[in-house]
Design a protein around this motif. Structure first.
Motif, PDB file in Angstrom:
ATOM      1  N   MET A   1      52.785 -70.042  93.146  1.00  0.00           N
ATOM      2  CA  MET A   1      51.231 -69.979  93.548  1.00  0.00           C
ATOM      3  C   MET A   1      50.715 -70.205  92.571  1.00  0.00           C
ATOM      4  SD  MET A   1      49.509 -67.039  95.435  1.00  0.00           S
ATOM      5  CE  MET A   1      49.699 -65.393  95.002  1.00  0.00           C
ATOM      6  N   LYS A   2      49.363 -70.890  92.801  1.00  0.00           N
ATOM      7  CA  LYS A   2      48.282 -71.126  91.838  1.00  0.00           C
ATOM      8  C   LYS A   2      46.957 -70.513  92.002  1.00  0.00           C
ATOM      9  CE  LYS A   2      50.091 -75.568  90.430  1.00  0.00           C
ATOM     10  NZ  LYS A   2      49.919 -77.049  90.500  1.00  0.00           N
ATOM     11  N   TYR A   3      46.291 -70.443  91.041  1.00  0.00           N
ATOM     12  CA  TYR A   3      44.903 -69.852  91.255  1.00  0.00           C
ATOM     13  C   TYR A   3      43.721 -70.805  90.647  1.00  0.00           C
ATOM     14  CZ  TYR A   3      48.051 -65.790  91.131  1.00  0.00           C
ATOM     15  OH  TYR A   3      48.863 -65.097  91.631  1.00  0.00           O
ATOM     16  N   TRP A   4      42.485 -70.552  91.519  1.00  0.00           N
ATOM     17  CA  TRP A   4      41.475 -71.428  91.237  1.00  0.00           C
ATOM     18  C   TRP A   4      40.120 -70.642  91.343  1.00  0.00           C
ATOM     19  CZ3 TRP A   4      43.630 -76.365  90.673  1.00  0.00           C
ATOM     20  CH2 TRP A   4      44.913 -76.303  91.613  1.00  0.00           C
TER      21      TRP A   4
ATOM     22  N   THR B   1      47.050 -65.058  84.393  1.00  0.00           N
ATOM     23  CA  THR B   1      46.649 -63.906  83.480  1.00  0.00           C
ATOM     24  C   THR B   1      45.074 -63.809  83.587  1.00  0.00           C
ATOM     25  OG1 THR B   1      46.524 -65.157  81.716  1.00  0.00           O
ATOM     26  CG2 THR B   1      48.547 -64.024  81.829  1.00  0.00           C
ATOM     27  N   GLU B   2      44.371 -64.938  83.636  1.00  0.00           N
ATOM     28  CA  GLU B   2      42.963 -64.866  83.782  1.00  0.00           C
ATOM     29  C   GLU B   2      42.425 -64.091  85.019  1.00  0.00           C
ATOM     30  OE1 GLU B   2      42.303 -68.943  81.234  1.00  0.00           O
ATOM     31  OE2 GLU B   2      42.153 -69.015  83.104  1.00  0.00           O
ATOM     32  N   PHE B   3      43.279 -64.843  86.275  1.00  0.00           N
ATOM     33  CA  PHE B   3      42.991 -64.139  87.468  1.00  0.00           C
ATOM     34  C   PHE B   3      43.038 -62.829  87.623  1.00  0.00           C
ATOM     35  CE2 PHE B   3      44.142 -63.374  91.901  1.00  0.00           C
ATOM     36  CZ  PHE B   3      42.896 -63.879  92.474  1.00  0.00           C
ATOM     37  N   ASP B   4      44.164 -62.214  87.016  1.00  0.00           N
ATOM     38  CA  ASP B   4      44.601 -60.631  86.923  1.00  0.00           C
ATOM     39  C   ASP B   4      43.417 -60.012  86.530  1.00  0.00           C
ATOM     40  OD1 ASP B   4      46.900 -61.273  88.580  1.00  0.00           O
ATOM     41  OD2 ASP B   4      48.014 -61.301  86.954  1.00  0.00           O
ATOM     42  N   THR B   5      43.048 -60.520  85.259  1.00  0.00           N
ATOM     43  CA  THR B   5      42.152 -59.944  84.599  1.00  0.00           C
ATOM     44  C   THR B   5      40.842 -59.607  85.342  1.00  0.00           C
ATOM     45  OG1 THR B   5      42.953 -60.522  82.374  1.00  0.00           O
ATOM     46  CG2 THR B   5      40.756 -59.855  82.359  1.00  0.00           C
ATOM     47  N   ILE B   6      40.191 -60.830  86.027  1.00  0.00           N
ATOM     48  CA  ILE B   6      39.009 -60.653  86.406  1.00  0.00           C
ATOM     49  C   ILE B   6      39.163 -59.697  87.743  1.00  0.00           C
ATOM     50  CG2 ILE B   6      37.541 -62.284  87.736  1.00  0.00           C
ATOM     51  CD1 ILE B   6      37.939 -64.332  85.880  1.00  0.00           C
TER      52      ILE B   6
ATOM     53  N   GLY C   1      40.142 -62.135  76.267  1.00  0.00           N
ATOM     54  CA  GLY C   1      41.437 -63.170  76.817  1.00  0.00           C
ATOM     55  C   GLY C   1      40.815 -64.155  77.931  1.00  0.00           C
ATOM     56  N   LEU C   2      39.748 -64.033  78.081  1.00  0.00           N
ATOM     57  CA  LEU C   2      39.103 -65.120  78.893  1.00  0.00           C
ATOM     58  C   LEU C   2      38.204 -66.122  78.045  1.00  0.00           C
ATOM     59  CD1 LEU C   2      37.734 -62.883  81.710  1.00  0.00           C
ATOM     60  CD2 LEU C   2      39.849 -63.841  81.795  1.00  0.00           C
TER      61      LEU C   2
END
Length: 135
Positions: free
Chosen positions: A1-4, A125-130, A105-106
DNA sequence: GCCAACGTTGGC
DNA sequence: GCCAACGTTGGC
């Protein structure tokens, strides 16, 4: 799965409409780099919904890809595609562009490097952080 | 409203 | 295939 991350100018289409519609088609992209990312989207991928042009610009929530790319219905030109996304969740706290800049981290997010790209990949990791920042 | 960044178009 | 001119996006 990807994130956008997908951008929308609320004058054109805003989060309130997204929530009301539950599901919409994401069209009108006229940029090859952004188009190529749309072609990579798979059913079930998650997208951060970014409001541009606001003060401050911010991420409002998450939508999910429910239909993979097809010919953009708003043009005859077969170079361009659309995808369908559905409303997933709203953030309790808006995550502003400034918040993202402040967060160590972003710092390498595409958002900060290629500010004009309207559809862009986001690392898990960026997605989870946000998401954490928004919750 | 300004301006930087950058994509697109079109002449050569 | 290069590059100047131009248009658009998006932050400030």
């Amino acid at each position: 799965m990807k994130y956008w991350l997908i951008k929308s100018d609320p004058d054109t289409y805003g989060w309130d409409e997204m929530k009301k519609d539950k599901k919409t088609f994401w069209d009108g992209v006229r940029n090859y780099a952004a188009r190529n990312h749309m072609k990579d989207m798979k059913k079930g991928d998650l997208c951060l919904f970014y409001h541009s042009q606001l003060k401050p610009p911010h991420i409002t929530g998450v939508v999910e890809v429910v239909k993979e790319h097809y010919q953009d219905p708003t043009t005859e030109d077969d170079r361009w595609v659309a995808v369908d996304v559905k409303y997933k969740r709203s953030f309790k706290n808006l995550v502003t562009l400034d918040d993202i800049k402040q967060r160590k981290g972003l710092a390498n997010m595409v958002l900060l490097r290629i500010s004009r790209l309207s559809v862009q990949p986001v690392k898990k990791t960026e997605f989870d952080t946000i998401v954490k920042m928004g919750s």
